[in-house]
Design a protein around this motif. Sequence first.
Motif, short mmCIF file in Angstrom:
data_model
loop_
_atom_site.label_atom_id
_atom_site.label_comp_id
_atom_site.label_asym_id
_atom_site.label_seq_id
_atom_site.Cartn_x
_atom_site.Cartn_y
_atom_site.Cartn_z
N UNK A 254 0.83 -1.21 0.00
CA UNK A 254 0.00 0.00 0.00
C UNK A 254 0.86 1.25 0.00
N UNK A 255 1.93 1.25 0.80
CA UNK A 255 2.80 2.41 0.85
C UNK A 255 3.57 2.57 -0.46
N UNK A 256 4.03 1.48 -1.01
CA UNK A 256 4.76 1.56 -2.28
C UNK A 256 3.87 2.11 -3.39
N UNK A 257 2.62 1.67 -3.43
CA UNK A 257 1.68 2.18 -4.43
C UNK A 257 1.42 3.67 -4.22
N UNK A 258 1.30 4.08 -2.96
CA UNK A 258 1.06 5.49 -2.68
C UNK A 258 2.25 6.35 -3.11
N UNK A 259 3.45 5.91 -2.79
CA UNK A 259 4.63 6.68 -3.19
C UNK A 259 4.72 6.76 -4.71
N UNK A 260 4.42 5.66 -5.40
CA UNK A 260 4.46 5.68 -6.86
C UNK A 260 3.51 6.73 -7.42
N UNK A 261 2.31 6.80 -6.87
CA UNK A 261 1.34 7.79 -7.35
C UNK A 261 1.74 9.21 -6.94
N UNK A 262 2.37 9.35 -5.78
CA UNK A 262 2.82 10.67 -5.34
C UNK A 262 4.01 11.17 -6.15
N UNK A 263 4.63 10.32 -6.92
CA UNK A 263 5.75 10.74 -7.78
C UNK A 263 5.27 11.31 -9.11
N UNK A 264 3.96 11.25 -9.36
CA UNK A 264 3.44 11.76 -10.63
C UNK A 264 3.58 13.28 -10.68
N UNK A 265 4.37 13.77 -11.61
CA UNK A 265 4.60 15.20 -11.76
C UNK A 265 5.34 15.45 -13.06
N UNK A 266 5.20 16.65 -13.57
CA UNK A 266 5.95 17.05 -14.76
C UNK A 266 7.14 17.92 -14.39
N UNK A 267 7.51 17.89 -13.10
CA UNK A 267 8.69 18.60 -12.60
C UNK A 267 9.47 17.64 -11.72
N UNK A 268 10.65 18.05 -11.28
CA UNK A 268 11.50 17.21 -10.46
C UNK A 268 10.94 17.07 -9.04
N UNK A 269 10.95 15.84 -8.54
CA UNK A 269 10.47 15.54 -7.20
C UNK A 269 11.65 15.12 -6.32
N UNK A 270 11.81 15.77 -5.17
CA UNK A 270 12.81 15.38 -4.19
C UNK A 270 12.16 14.83 -2.95
N UNK A 271 12.93 14.71 -1.86
CA UNK A 271 12.36 14.14 -0.64
C UNK A 271 13.09 14.70 0.58
#
Length: 641
Positions: A254-271
């Motif tokens: 569930x967490x892996x799926x959530x992170x995958x969807x939270x990575x959806x963007x047309x710009x750079x994503x950091x953490x």
Amino acid sequence: MCGLLGLLTTDGTSDDAVARVDSAMHCLRHRGPDEHGTWHDGDLVYGFNRLSIIDIAHSHQPLRWGPPESPERYALTFNGEIYNYVELRAELAEKYGAQFATEGDSETIVAAYHYWGTEAVRRLRGMFAFAIWDTETRELFLARDPFGIKPLFLATGTGGTAFGSEKKSLLELADLIGIGTELDPRAVEHYTVLQYVPEPETLHKEIRRLESGCYARVRPGGRPEITRYFEPTFPVRPFAAGRERDRYREIAEALEDSVAKHMRADVTVGSFLSGGIDSTAVAALAMRHNPNLITFTTGFEREGYSEVDVAAESAAAIGARHVVKVVSPAEFAAAIPEIVWYLDDPVADPALVPLWFVAKEARKHVKVVLSGEGADELFGGYTIYREPLSLKPFEYLPKPLRRAAGKLSERIPEGTRGKSLLHRGSMTLEERYYGNARSFNDAQLRAVLRDFRPEWTHQDVTAPIYARSAGWDPVARMQHLDLFTWLRGDILVKADKMTMANSLELRVPFLDPEVFRVASQVPLDQKITKNTTKYALRQALEGIVPPHVLHRAKLGFPVPLRHWLRGPELFEWARAVIAESGTEHLLDKAAVGRMLDEHREGRVDHSRRLWTVLVFMIWHGIFVEQRIVPDIQEPAYPVEV
């Protein structure tokens, strides 16, 4: 992502109303410096500032959408992200023939509302605060995400209803909508006890917040009709013997799926990356989708008050590029007025200061960051959640004996071993637990507040919430309470305000409906054990989180406030704040000064209480006295050519 502001008038819009909304949007530039504008339609004015994240070239706001027979029926302005918009678009197109002109998530919200009505909000996985104006029915629909990740303020007066992402924008329209700007004394008392202003209150009596998990409907000349659509529950499902690994796998998936969807963007994503398990898990899972992930952390110029080394070790273990910002005491103090301006209402959590600095640093590299907020509330991560285990023997005592133990504790000298245990054991859960923020007790409040009202207590806030969790196990009740108090009053406020102040979008994968679904079913013995917290989550993250972090206690961004207020770093600064503050009618400044002296001498640790008062004094100096004028370096809007 954007900063939104709207005005639904009582008797139609005017050129002046449009101009006033446009002007008020300038104090929200930080929330969306990429685009700016206003739009109006008879009864309604929208203002919007856009931070472009998805479908950058399109999805402009306000977004117009409608079915083929009425293609511009709805107008949307929206702050947030919908992470399952791809799946929802496909479902809406297949079932209803919905048509879309953009590749963004905004159209999905409006189409879902058209075909599913208010049920649409239950289908959205994301963070959001949005407004949909129906040009045919002349009804405004407002909604906020289930956990309160994104804010939405409301004010209704004789001139209509205003709504916006930040309270300061509504204050700019106070006279236009016909509301006063006086303070709410009960909210002041609640803040002093809790360190934050609990929803739906704000420190201004006539401005409130739409609560998390709620939507509202309002027509011109009417008042918002508010409905709760999400109530978090904990339907605990015991782990079957021998099948524990299956449940741990379910959590991890569930967490892996959530992170995958939270990575959806047309710009750079950091953490963001501290030394704890939550942010490390998010960063490690994000690396699977972006091998070039950049992580960010912050620390202080004091040994023992930094997780920089552990975070750097974690970043190296998962292979991320790592950026560190170290904050000095001088930088810390100098930033407070600007930070408080961005907060709207005071939040006396010193951790928001390092968050401000790490967000500022991160914005130099990325436009979006992930973070680990919400894991403790969902999986049982706070040490205080172990309290019911230590106090369980008191449950077997008759009530008179428990009360006698409490009376006995009052006669035991401060600092004596066992005093606190007797005091806490004499009370029920509802009496003793009101969240992670516990600042002033009644005696201390009476000494500091000019208008202390003993009838205004934390139970104003907590009693209705506890009433909804009767019969649950005590830790589930504490988690449920924290979802409505500490999480949305402190954690998510500072996360939203400090990142958006720097035009940075923060995403929180733990606060996802599917992650909550699996977390809510975890039984007590899989949350809290004698030796650890978040037991099931730790088991689920084996092989994902590096071993040096997996069983490490959570620290977050610890701040050396207790030491700084005793030494040259902050003592004189605090003394000056007290002396210059115009809060004599609200606070006994002499009593506050004595607290500061006692703290410096080491007689009592007043750091948490002092910080609560100092932040309020600075807030009052900015928003009431207008004596403090922070140097706000707001981003410029793009030049139109």
